[in-house]
Write an enzyme that holds these catalytic residues in place. Sequence first.
Site, PDB file in Angstrom:
ATOM      1  N   CYS B  78       0.969  -1.153   0.029  1.00  6.82           N
ATOM      2  CA  CYS B  78       0.039  -0.066   0.007  1.00  6.82           C
ATOM      3  C   CYS B  78       0.909   1.386   0.052  1.00  6.82           C
ATOM      4  CB  CYS B  78      -1.186   0.026   1.054  1.00  6.82           C
ATOM      5  SG  CYS B  78      -2.293   1.294   1.045  1.00  6.82           S
ATOM      6  N   HIS B 178      -3.811  -5.082  -0.150  1.00 10.32           N
ATOM      7  CA  HIS B 178      -3.502  -5.627   1.230  1.00 10.32           C
ATOM      8  C   HIS B 178      -3.416  -7.144   1.214  1.00 10.32           C
ATOM      9  CE1 HIS B 178      -3.065  -1.846   3.446  1.00 10.32           C
ATOM     10  NE2 HIS B 178      -3.871  -1.397   2.772  1.00 10.32           N
ATOM     11  N   GLU B 180      -2.633  -9.088   3.413  1.00 11.24           N
ATOM     12  CA  GLU B 180      -2.824  -9.640   4.679  1.00 11.24           C
ATOM     13  C   GLU B 180      -4.459  -9.483   4.918  1.00 11.24           C
ATOM     14  OE1 GLU B 180      -1.639  -6.600   3.963  1.00 11.24           O
ATOM     15  OE2 GLU B 180      -2.358  -5.187   5.122  1.00 11.24           O
TER      16      GLU B 180
END
Lengths: 253, 196
Positions: B78, B178, B180
């Site tokens: 990001c 993202h 994650e």
Amino acid sequence: MLTKRIIACLDMDGGRVVKGVRFKNLRDAGDPAECATAHARNGADEIVLLDITATSGNRRTLLDAVFRTARSLFAPFTVGGGIRQLEDAAAVFDAGADKIAINSAAVRDPALIGRIAGRFGSQAVVVAIDARKVDGGFEVFVAGGRVATGRNAIQWAREAAACGAGEILLTSMDRDGTQSGFDCQLVRTVAEAVSIPVIASGGAGSARDFVEVFREGRADAALAASIFHFGIENIAELKRELHDAGIPVRWPC
Amino acid sequence: MIAIVDYGAGNLNSVKKALDYLGADVVVTGQPETVVAADKILLPGVGHFSSLRALDRAGLREALLQAASAGKPFLGICLGMQWLFEGSEECSEVAGAGIFPGRCRQFPSSVKSPHVGWNSLAIQEGSRLLQGIAQDSFVYYTHSFHAPVVSAMTAAGEYGLQFAAAVEHGNIFGVQFHPEKSGDVGLAILKNFCEV
């Protein structure tokens, strides 16, 4: 292509996910961490955990539930309920939330939106608005829908966005718990009034309701709680139906 | 050991949690010497480009550039990916690393901003980071500024215009989304980084 999100909301009371109609006749629906991962596996694009009791004595229970849920959840995770100040938000982020949702506290003190956004980013701040249709428009209610504010929901949504909110979670109190469809008029009015994403909530009952709120209501995401518990509606099946109806969704997921 | 760089911006829990889940050896650090000593670097970040100013203040900028030029695998996520470019219109006085050319810009006014949600990846062949990831896989984004399309782009995203979803050059990797927060697809991408 950016897809429309289907968000599963878990209402939590005393560390357990509960389900009832309008917070009454609560039934136990399981452990928050287990429910969250099950919904995510089943295709939910995002999980919201809402502490519906949110008394100060329950904060430790909430933070523990957030921590356990976040550990095994690899999807966006929002936590709301009882966040009154920056420190409350920080504790929830520390426990593993990606976003927080604030409602009454933001109405009382709109600058709180900016304080949390200033530290954690606007993308982490969801302003939840509970609105009910009144003569001449939609009025904002707080304290779980019990207290009228006299404020116009569209104006408040605009102000919240200007204060630094990243998303609006808009609940129609008239439709909440009825499974009679989203209030597309309310959703569309707000979605066209702000430049940030709007999550529609309240009234989900069928796949057709979701198609309508995305098409007519211009919602960016739609949230539901009751229909996603006890296997009443399968999220993967819902997304397949949306896909077939031409709504862009994360499918297969 | 993978060093997750902590420069005081946003929350690093989710990235650490995902790497822990994959069984990686991870340290969260704001110390330049720990960054230099690590085998791999992960630069996370979410929020405003100005928060990257903290990298300069903490002496982390030099450590990151040193690790990158030493050939250590480096993943920016990001805002961490945007830092790899020359800078951003979001905050012109903070310089990026300039490893990739161009500046990050705002999305056109024809689309809502921030760009939030799951969007599909148009993957180009030959990426090590995206190895085994199916074409059109969905990943989760939340950002208002985007990196330009460059020759090192390994996946494109589409939102009002085409933007760089992933870049890769040698040991340097960047993803705008993202991983994650992107379910199994994201975990597979992080696993690729652990194994690169």
